[in-house]
Design a protein around this motif. Structure first.
Motif, PDB file in Angstrom:
ATOM      1  N   ASN A 157     -29.969  12.223   9.632  1.00 58.92           N
ATOM      2  CA  ASN A 157     -31.021  12.003   8.622  1.00 58.92           C
ATOM      3  C   ASN A 157     -30.420  11.896   7.227  1.00 58.92           C
ATOM      4  OD1 ASN A 157     -33.231  11.878  10.220  1.00 58.92           O
ATOM      5  ND2 ASN A 157     -33.973  13.957   9.836  1.00 58.92           N
ATOM      6  N   ALA A 158     -29.461  12.793   6.931  1.00 56.88           N
ATOM      7  CA  ALA A 158     -28.843  12.791   5.601  1.00 56.88           C
ATOM      8  C   ALA A 158     -28.204  11.435   5.338  1.00 56.88           C
ATOM      9  CB  ALA A 158     -27.819  13.908   5.507  1.00 56.88           C
ATOM     10  N   ILE A 159     -27.570  10.877   6.365  1.00 58.52           N
ATOM     11  CA  ILE A 159     -26.930   9.554   6.189  1.00 58.52           C
ATOM     12  C   ILE A 159     -28.000   8.469   6.070  1.00 58.52           C
ATOM     13  CG2 ILE A 159     -25.448   7.841   7.328  1.00 58.52           C
ATOM     14  CD1 ILE A 159     -23.909  10.231   8.555  1.00 58.52           C
ATOM     15  N   LYS A 217     -26.299  18.925   2.762  1.00 59.04           N
ATOM     16  CA  LYS A 217     -26.797  18.444   1.473  1.00 59.04           C
ATOM     17  C   LYS A 217     -26.438  16.972   1.315  1.00 59.04           C
ATOM     18  CE  LYS A 217     -26.242  19.431  -3.461  1.00 59.04           C
ATOM     19  NZ  LYS A 217     -25.933  18.057  -3.791  1.00 59.04           N
ATOM     20  N   ASP A 218     -27.419  16.177   0.851  1.00 62.75           N
ATOM     21  CA  ASP A 218     -27.128  14.764   0.573  1.00 62.75           C
ATOM     22  C   ASP A 218     -27.597  14.408  -0.818  1.00 62.75           C
ATOM     23  OD1 ASP A 218     -29.900  13.631   0.559  1.00 62.75           O
ATOM     24  OD2 ASP A 218     -29.916  14.413   2.625  1.00 62.75           O
ATOM     25  N   ASP A 219     -27.161  13.192  -1.302  1.00 60.65           N
ATOM     26  CA  ASP A 219     -27.602  12.740  -2.633  1.00 60.65           C
ATOM     27  C   ASP A 219     -28.553  11.561  -2.472  1.00 60.65           C
ATOM     28  OD1 ASP A 219     -25.693  14.526  -3.581  1.00 60.65           O
ATOM     29  OD2 ASP A 219     -24.115  13.000  -3.555  1.00 60.65           O
ATOM     30  N   GLY A 243     -34.276  11.923  -1.307  1.00 64.24           N
ATOM     31  CA  GLY A 243     -35.036  13.157  -1.588  1.00 64.24           C
ATOM     32  C   GLY A 243     -36.429  13.089  -0.980  1.00 64.24           C
ATOM     33  N   ILE A 244     -37.163  14.167  -1.142  1.00 60.62           N
ATOM     34  CA  ILE A 244     -38.504  14.231  -0.515  1.00 60.62           C
ATOM     35  C   ILE A 244     -39.534  14.593  -1.580  1.00 60.62           C
ATOM     36  CG2 ILE A 244     -39.901  15.450   1.224  1.00 60.62           C
ATOM     37  CD1 ILE A 244     -36.974  16.037   2.491  1.00 60.62           C
ATOM     38  N   PRO A 245     -40.622  13.793  -1.708  1.00 60.37           N
ATOM     39  CA  PRO A 245     -41.640  14.140  -2.707  1.00 60.37           C
ATOM     40  C   PRO A 245     -42.222  15.528  -2.416  1.00 60.37           C
ATOM     41  CG  PRO A 245     -42.068  11.982  -1.749  1.00 60.37           C
ATOM     42  CD  PRO A 245     -40.964  12.592  -0.957  1.00 60.37           C
ATOM     43  N   PHE A 252     -44.322  13.168  14.571  1.00 61.54           N
ATOM     44  CA  PHE A 252     -44.564  11.768  14.193  1.00 61.54           C
ATOM     45  C   PHE A 252     -44.757  11.572  12.701  1.00 61.54           C
ATOM     46  CE2 PHE A 252     -46.234  12.061  18.568  1.00 61.54           C
ATOM     47  CZ  PHE A 252     -45.282  11.260  19.187  1.00 61.54           C
ATOM     48  N   TYR A 253     -44.514  12.612  11.925  1.00 62.44           N
ATOM     49  CA  TYR A 253     -44.747  12.454  10.497  1.00 62.44           C
ATOM     50  C   TYR A 253     -43.557  11.772   9.840  1.00 62.44           C
ATOM     51  CZ  TYR A 253     -46.552  13.080   5.914  1.00 62.44           C
ATOM     52  OH  TYR A 253     -47.037  12.805   4.670  1.00 62.44           O
ATOM     53  N   ARG A 254     -43.864  10.675   9.175  1.00 66.36           N
ATOM     54  CA  ARG A 254     -42.798   9.964   8.457  1.00 66.36           C
ATOM     55  C   ARG A 254     -43.332   9.683   7.066  1.00 66.36           C
ATOM     56  NH1 ARG A 254     -40.170   5.382  10.205  1.00 66.36           N
ATOM     57  NH2 ARG A 254     -38.309   6.525   9.630  1.00 66.36           N
ATOM     58  N   ILE A 255     -42.463   9.821   6.085  1.00 64.90           N
ATOM     59  CA  ILE A 255     -42.937   9.570   4.718  1.00 64.90           C
ATOM     60  C   ILE A 255     -43.082   8.067   4.561  1.00 64.90           C
ATOM     61  CG2 ILE A 255     -42.383   9.851   2.276  1.00 64.90           C
ATOM     62  CD1 ILE A 255     -40.745  12.338   3.169  1.00 64.90           C
ATOM     63  N   ASP A 256     -44.285   7.700   4.100  1.00 67.00           N
ATOM     64  CA  ASP A 256     -44.600   6.276   4.106  1.00 67.00           C
ATOM     65  C   ASP A 256     -44.439   5.720   2.693  1.00 67.00           C
ATOM     66  OD1 ASP A 256     -45.498   3.868   4.881  1.00 67.00           O
ATOM     67  OD2 ASP A 256     -47.635   4.391   4.748  1.00 67.00           O
ATOM     68  N   ASP A 286     -39.291   2.574  -0.062  1.00 67.04           N
ATOM     69  CA  ASP A 286     -37.840   2.770   0.098  1.00 67.04           C
ATOM     70  C   ASP A 286     -37.466   2.988   1.562  1.00 67.04           C
ATOM     71  OD1 ASP A 286     -38.371   3.089  -2.496  1.00 67.04           O
ATOM     72  OD2 ASP A 286     -37.347   5.034  -2.747  1.00 67.04           O
ATOM     73  N   ARG A 287     -38.420   3.569   2.301  1.00 70.10           N
ATOM     74  CA  ARG A 287     -38.061   4.037   3.644  1.00 70.10           C
ATOM     75  C   ARG A 287     -38.524   3.097   4.746  1.00 70.10           C
ATOM     76  NH1 ARG A 287     -37.729  10.140   2.721  1.00 70.10           N
ATOM     77  NH2 ARG A 287     -38.069  10.177   0.498  1.00 70.10           N
ATOM     78  N   LYS A 288     -39.308   2.074   4.338  1.00 72.19           N
ATOM     79  CA  LYS A 288     -39.887   1.169   5.346  1.00 72.19           C
ATOM     80  C   LYS A 288     -38.818   0.646   6.314  1.00 72.19           C
ATOM     81  CE  LYS A 288     -44.330   0.734   4.927  1.00 72.19           C
ATOM     82  NZ  LYS A 288     -45.059   0.468   3.683  1.00 72.19           N
ATOM     83  N   GLY A 309     -35.423   3.098  10.211  1.00 71.78           N
ATOM     84  CA  GLY A 309     -36.132   3.366  11.471  1.00 71.78           C
ATOM     85  C   GLY A 309     -36.222   4.852  11.757  1.00 71.78           C
ATOM     86  N   GLY A 310     -37.089   5.213  12.669  1.00 71.91           N
ATOM     87  CA  GLY A 310     -37.224   6.625  13.037  1.00 71.91           C
ATOM     88  C   GLY A 310     -38.520   6.834  13.785  1.00 71.91           C
ATOM     89  N   THR A 311     -38.658   8.014  14.367  1.00 69.47           N
ATOM     90  CA  THR A 311     -39.861   8.288  15.158  1.00 69.47           C
ATOM     91  C   THR A 311     -40.698   9.411  14.555  1.00 69.47           C
ATOM     92  OG1 THR A 311     -38.553   9.832  16.418  1.00 69.47           O
ATOM     93  CG2 THR A 311     -38.803   7.625  17.331  1.00 69.47           C
ATOM     94  N   GLY A 312     -40.127  10.150  13.644  1.00 70.08           N
ATOM     95  CA  GLY A 312     -40.848  11.322  13.103  1.00 70.08           C
ATOM     96  C   GLY A 312     -40.795  12.466  14.091  1.00 70.08           C
ATOM     97  N   LEU A 313     -39.847  12.414  15.025  1.00 68.27           N
ATOM     98  CA  LEU A 313     -39.776  13.492  16.017  1.00 68.27           C
ATOM     99  C   LEU A 313     -38.534  14.361  15.812  1.00 68.27           C
ATOM    100  CD1 LEU A 313     -40.832  11.577  19.234  1.00 68.27           C
ATOM    101  CD2 LEU A 313     -42.135  13.308  18.026  1.00 68.27           C
ATOM    102  N   GLY A 348     -31.930  13.985  -3.936  1.00 67.30           N
ATOM    103  CA  GLY A 348     -31.282  14.425  -2.709  1.00 67.30           C
ATOM    104  C   GLY A 348     -31.980  15.611  -2.072  1.00 67.30           C
ATOM    105  N   SER A 349     -31.497  15.967  -0.859  1.00 62.63           N
ATOM    106  CA  SER A 349     -32.145  17.060  -0.129  1.00 62.63           C
ATOM    107  C   SER A 349     -31.082  17.973   0.462  1.00 62.63           C
ATOM    108  CB  SER A 349     -32.982  16.533   1.028  1.00 62.63           C
ATOM    109  OG  SER A 349     -33.660  15.375   0.656  1.00 62.63           O
ATOM    110  N   THR A 350     -31.499  19.242   0.703  1.00 60.09           N
ATOM    111  CA  THR A 350     -30.624  20.170   1.426  1.00 60.09           C
ATOM    112  C   THR A 350     -31.432  20.794   2.540  1.00 60.09           C
ATOM    113  OG1 THR A 350     -29.536  20.659  -0.649  1.00 60.09           O
ATOM    114  CG2 THR A 350     -29.091  22.151   1.181  1.00 60.09           C
ATOM    115  N   PHE A 351     -30.989  20.617   3.776  1.00 57.59           N
ATOM    116  CA  PHE A 351     -31.650  21.251   4.923  1.00 57.59           C
ATOM    117  C   PHE A 351     -30.860  22.505   5.264  1.00 57.59           C
ATOM    118  CE2 PHE A 351     -35.080  18.612   6.507  1.00 57.59           C
ATOM    119  CZ  PHE A 351     -34.938  17.508   5.682  1.00 57.59           C
ATOM    120  N   ILE A 352     -31.580  23.629   5.401  1.00 55.40           N
ATOM    121  CA  ILE A 352     -30.881  24.899   5.653  1.00 55.40           C
ATOM    122  C   ILE A 352     -31.351  25.472   6.988  1.00 55.40           C
ATOM    123  CG2 ILE A 352     -30.413  27.223   4.774  1.00 55.40           C
ATOM    124  CD1 ILE A 352     -31.556  25.797   2.048  1.00 55.40           C
TER     125      ILE A 352
END
Ligand code: ADP
Length: 960
Positions: free
Chosen positions: A706-708, A733-735, A738-740, A751-755, A758-760, A763-767, A792-796
């Motif tokens: 996801n970070a990539i 952590k990535d640059d 980011g996530i609103p 199945f939740y994907r930010i719509d 930029d992200r259209k 690809g992905g499934t939201g799973l 950017g985002s950091t997943f912990i």
């Protein structure tokens, strides 16, 4: 003339006042004039004397000055002195002139002549002679001249004038003392005058008292005598003034009164006779008034009894009210009112055991008589010893039984009363029978009300136990009925809302739905509609959690008339979520499936219908392979999540070094993207955790992928490993994008994907994230995210360190024993292996009977000082035997020795079925579940001593 004054007191006193005032004014005037004349003559005389004294004094002093100036000149021949001498002589002449102009006495005239002569001689003879001697400088002769007596005459004059001044002063003193004398005489005269005036006033007042006060006092005494009925001793006055008239009039009046008194006495005697007659009549009236009042009281009591009977709606109150009122109206000793068809009664003055005795024999005794007679029953008997009390001789007791019938003519109740020594009058019996007739209606009403109330309560309980919120509203919008769920929906207090008008209850609902206007118009339409169709709408409520409701409105008819509308609110949040998820699933899956499928189809068709060069063929085949892989991944993800959520995912439980695991994942990603640089920082002291290495790898792979993916412009991807005493932290952590902020809460939804644009393309499934969450939580860990849009985002990921299980194992110094009751041999083996892995001893039984025998044998070998050698039990419920797991548990719990033992339920039974049968269960784990969960729960429970004795059910992985 004298008669004129004698006739009225007014005139007499006016005349007297005038005379006295005149005398006072005249004498006072004379004294005042005399006083003034004394004062003015004194002042004139005094001024004259003072003037003469002043002039002679001036003559004396100028004469002295004249001599001094003359001597001065003679001594020094200074012309200044000579001039001064002449000025003194001039002044002397002026004063001599003024003195001679005054009114002088003979003595003063002689003095004047002496002055004049002396000054004249000095001026004309002595001074010129002396001056010529001085001018000739014959000073010896001058002194001889002076000694010859030239200045003696002047000296003599000075002496005389000085004497005169003294004489005058003495005379002034004489005048002043004569004036003082006269003034004191005048004061004495004035005092005498005042005394005379007072004397006159005293005489006048004395006369007045004598002439007015005395006769008035006489009249007063006579009036007092008259008042107390004595003979009047007043004499008639022959005076002509008002006093005379008063005394005569008074005597006339006395005469008239005495005449009238005789008449009055006569009349009084007549009146007394009449009064006696009236008093007699009044006594009679009071008596009848008392009777009427008593009657009224009885009527009031009857009235209040009737009122109580007709308004009381429960039989306890009704019976109590009746007995209370009757004991007020009738003097009876005992009272009992009871129902014939059920044991219900109220008594006054009777022991319960006697009532029970009567009721037990009622149908064969009094009941039989009453049913046969169809009327009241009166018993006359000799009193019992208890009833006799202090009385002696023959004494009779009267028992009266009055039946109370239902409208169908059946004996519904009986009123029994008793009196000792005084028989019941027929009127009393009739009245009581009348009351009991009323009572029969009241009893019927109360029983009917109880029945209705029971039914109403039943209905209310039924609708209260319905999950849906139900309300019934009349045509005017009043809330006539509602259930508990509706009350909870609008957050109301039940009582306050009953019969509430539309505006009131709707306000509460409106508040809950956040002022949604569609709800208001739905209600308006539903209340107005007059056909039997059902209306419905969905709405959201904005309480603590967002919930979605569907409300149905259906009119209720009585015959052809609409009596109101019933509204049913159903909580469709879950359903709605499922539907939303379904539609998300359909749209995502269809999109994600179609895209690779269309490439696969397109390329295979191309290869089927065209002859392609081998390089092209290879390229197309690679694409087909890639897309097929993508499809496989999607389907795998989907199936993984499904399995995890249903508890079907099996996790291995091994010690693994997460540092190696991360390095391995990063190596795979190294050649993945040129734009990205991957870093790995290890700050952790301990890196060993317990878990499923494949699944943990899946999590880390997903997060790094996801970070990539969500850093399309490339950049650094940093994976950091850190630890504290209990946990291990993996952060990625990535640059990237980011996530609103507002999307953060939804990230882990399926199945939740930010719509956004930029992200259209990505690809992905939201799973991916939901799967990560499932896996991390199954390892007792947590996953969280920190992010800023466009930065950017950091997943912990936090995972428990292996230490926890090591601690648990360490406790195994005295190995703990677990009783495992499980009939499935392979599962029993799996669970036993799992538990043994943690250092537990496992006693396995496949049927409850042998387990019970084992436990009983163990118990019989133990005494209370030893703690039981069992530490926990794992029990399956369905055991394919006569006894179920629950029977075994109840048996164990019944023994004090084992009652504190924690028991863990392991079952394949349907969760809801178990939950309804055993209300103490909070959650239920349906087999298969990961054995590691069971061992962890057991270890945790045994380490926390406080939960001992509870029945524990391993929770679903998602709830841990
Ligand atoms: P997928 O990656 O298949 O879309 P995920 O469940 O892995 O599904 O992620 C859900 C959503 O979370 C993604 O669609 C993306 O919008 C957002 N997301 C996940 N990871 C990141 C990240 N590192 N940076 C920005 N957004 C992310």
């Amino acid at each position: 003339m004298t008669n004129y004054f004698k006739r009225t007191l007014n005139r007499q006193f006016t005349f007297l006042l005038l005379v006295v005032s005149l005398v006072i004014v005249l004498v006072g005037g004379v004294l005042a004039v005399y006083g003034m004349s004394i004062q003015s003559s004194y002042q004139a005389e005094r001024e004259r004397k003072l003037e003469k004294q002043e002039i002679v004094f001036e003559i004396d002093s100028h004469a002295k000055q004249m001599l001094i100036r003359a001597r001065g000149y003679f001594a020094f021949q200074n012309n200044e002195e000579l001039n001064a001498l002449y000025r003194e002589i001039d002044a002397l002449n002026v004063y001599i002139e003024r003195f001679s102009s005054l009114d002088l006495s003979a003595e003063e005239l002689a003095l004047l002549t002496e002055i004049k002569t002396t000054i004249h001689l000095y001026q004309t003879i002595h001074l010129p002679e002396a001056l010529s001697l001085v001018s000739n400088n014959e000073l010896d002769r001058l002194s001889a001249y002076a000694n010859s007596g030239a200045s003696d005459t002047v000296n003599q004059l000075i002496e005389n004038t000085s004497n005169y001044v003294l004489t005058i002063s003495e005379k002034a003193a004489e005048i002043s003392s004569s004036y003082t004398q006269k003034v004191s005489i005048l004061v004495s005269l004035f005092v005498i005058f005042l005394g005379v005036v007072l004397l006159i006033l005293f005489i006048v007042l004395y006369k007045m008292i004598k002439q007015i006060g005395k006769p008035i006092q006489d009249v007063t005494v006579a009036a007092a005598e008259l008042a107390i009925g004595k003979d009047v001793s007043l004499k008639s006055h022959q005076r002509e003034d008002e006093i005379g008239v008063l005394s005569r009039t008074f005597l006339d009046m006395v005469e008239i009164i005495q005449q009238k008194e005789d008449e009055m006495t006569q009349q009084n005697i007549e009146l007394k006779t009449q009064q006696e007659e009236l008093e007699h009549k009044q006594d009679q009236l009071i008596k009848s008034l008392h009777e009427t009042e008593e009657m009224q009281n009885v009527l009031l009591k009857y009235n209040s009894l009737n009122h109580a009977i007709s308004v009381t709606l429960n039989k306890e109150d009704l019976f109590d009210e009746l007995l209370t009122h009757l004991s007020d109206i009738y003097p009876v000793d005992k009272m009992l009112l009871f129902l014939t068809e059920e044991t219900f009664y109220r008594a006054r003055g009777i022991y319960d055991k006697h009532v029970t005795q009567l009721l037990n024999h009622f149908d064969q005794g009094i009941g039989l008589i009453l049913r046969e007679k169809n009327n009241y029953h009166l018993v006359e008997r000799e009193v019992t010893d208890v009833e006799r009390g202090l009385a002696e001789g023959v004494l009779t007791a009267y028992d009266l039984y009055i039946p109370i019938y239902s409208s169908g003519g059946e004996l519904r109740a009986v009123f029994a009363t008793n009196r000792v020594g005084k028989p019941f009058l027929q009127t009393e019996i009739n009245e009581l029978s009348g009351v009991m007739n009323h009572m029969s209606i009241a009893i019927e009403k109360v029983l009917m009300h109880e029945e209705t109330e029971k039914e109403r309560q039943l209905n209310q309980d039924i609708i209260d136990n319905v999950n849906e919120a139900i309300q019934f509203v009349d045509n005017e919008g009043h809330l006539l009925q509602f259930n508990q769920s509706f009350c909870q929906l609008i957050e109301c207090e039940q009582k306050a809302q009953l019969k509430a008008p539309f505006s009131m209850w709707f306000q509460a609902l409106e508040h809950v739905v956040g002022g949604n206007e569609a709800v208001a118009s739905f209600y308006n339409e539903a209340l107005k509609q007059d056909n039997s169709s059902v209306l419905s709408m969905n709405y959201e409520i904005h309480t603590k959690q967002k919930r979605i409701f569907k409300v149905y409105a259906e009119p209720v008819y009585h015959g052809y008339n609409k009596v109101g509308t019933i509204f049913v609110h159903r909580d469709i949040t879950k359903q709605h979520e499922v539907e939303q998820m379904k539609s998300e699933l359909v749209s995502t899956v269809s999109h994600e499936l179609r895209t690779p499928l269309s490439s696969i189809l397109g390329f295979t068709e191309l290869m089927l219908h065209r002859k392609l060069k081998p390089e092209k063929q290879e390229k197309y085949l690679k694409t087909i392979h890639k897309e097929a892989n993508r499809l496989t991944n999607l389907i795998n993800d989907f199936l993984d999540l499904q399995r995890m959520e249903s508890g079907g995912q099996m996790y291995t439980n091994e010690s693994l070094d997460i540092r190696d695991l991360i390095s391995e994942v990063l190596t795979r990603f190294e050649a993945y993207s040129e734009k990205h640089t991957l870093h790995f920082i290890n700050l952790a002291e301990k890196t060993i955790i317990q878990g499923d290495s494949e699944r943990i790898q899946q999590v880390i792979t997903n997060i790094i992928s996801n970070a990539i993916k969500f850093s399309p412009n490339g950049g650094d991807i940093t994976t950091t490993l850190a630890s504290n005493s209990t946990s291990l932290f993996v952060s990625v952590k990535d640059d990237g994008l980011g996530i609103p902020e507002n999307e953060m809460k939804n990230l882990f939804r399926k199945f939740y994907r930010i719509d956004n644009s930029d992200r259209k393309k990505i690809g992905g499934t939201g799973l991916g994230l939901p799967i990560c969450k499932e896996i991390v939580e199954a390892h007792n860990g947590t996953i969280s995210v920190e992010s800023k849009e466009n930065e950017g985002s950091t997943f912990i990921i936090e995972l428990p360190l292996n230490d926890c299980s090591q601690t648990l194992k360490a406790e195994g110094d005295s190995p703990k024993t677990i009783l495992l009751l499980e009939d499935d041999q392979s599962l029993a083996l799996l669970l036993a292996e799992e538990l043994k892995n943690y250092g537990f001893n496992v006693e396995h039984f496949s049927n409850p009977a042998t387990a019970i025998t084992f436990v009983d044998t163990m118990a019989s070998h133990l005494n209370s000082t030893h703690s039981p050698p069992l530490d926990a039990m794992v029990v399956d419920i369905m055991l394919g035997d006569e006894l179920t797991g629950w029977d075994f548990i109840h048996k164990i719990k019944a023994n004090n020795l084992w009652s504190d033992l924690p028991i863990f339920i392991s079952s394949a039974l349907d969760e809801t079925e178990q939950l309804t049968r055993h209300s103490e269960i909070e959650s239920y784990l349906t087999k298969p579940y990961p054995p590691s969960e069971l061992s962890k729960t057991i270890i945790k429970t045994l380490n926390q001593d406080k939960t001992r004795g509870e029945i524990l059910i391993p929770k679903r992985k998602s709830e841990i």
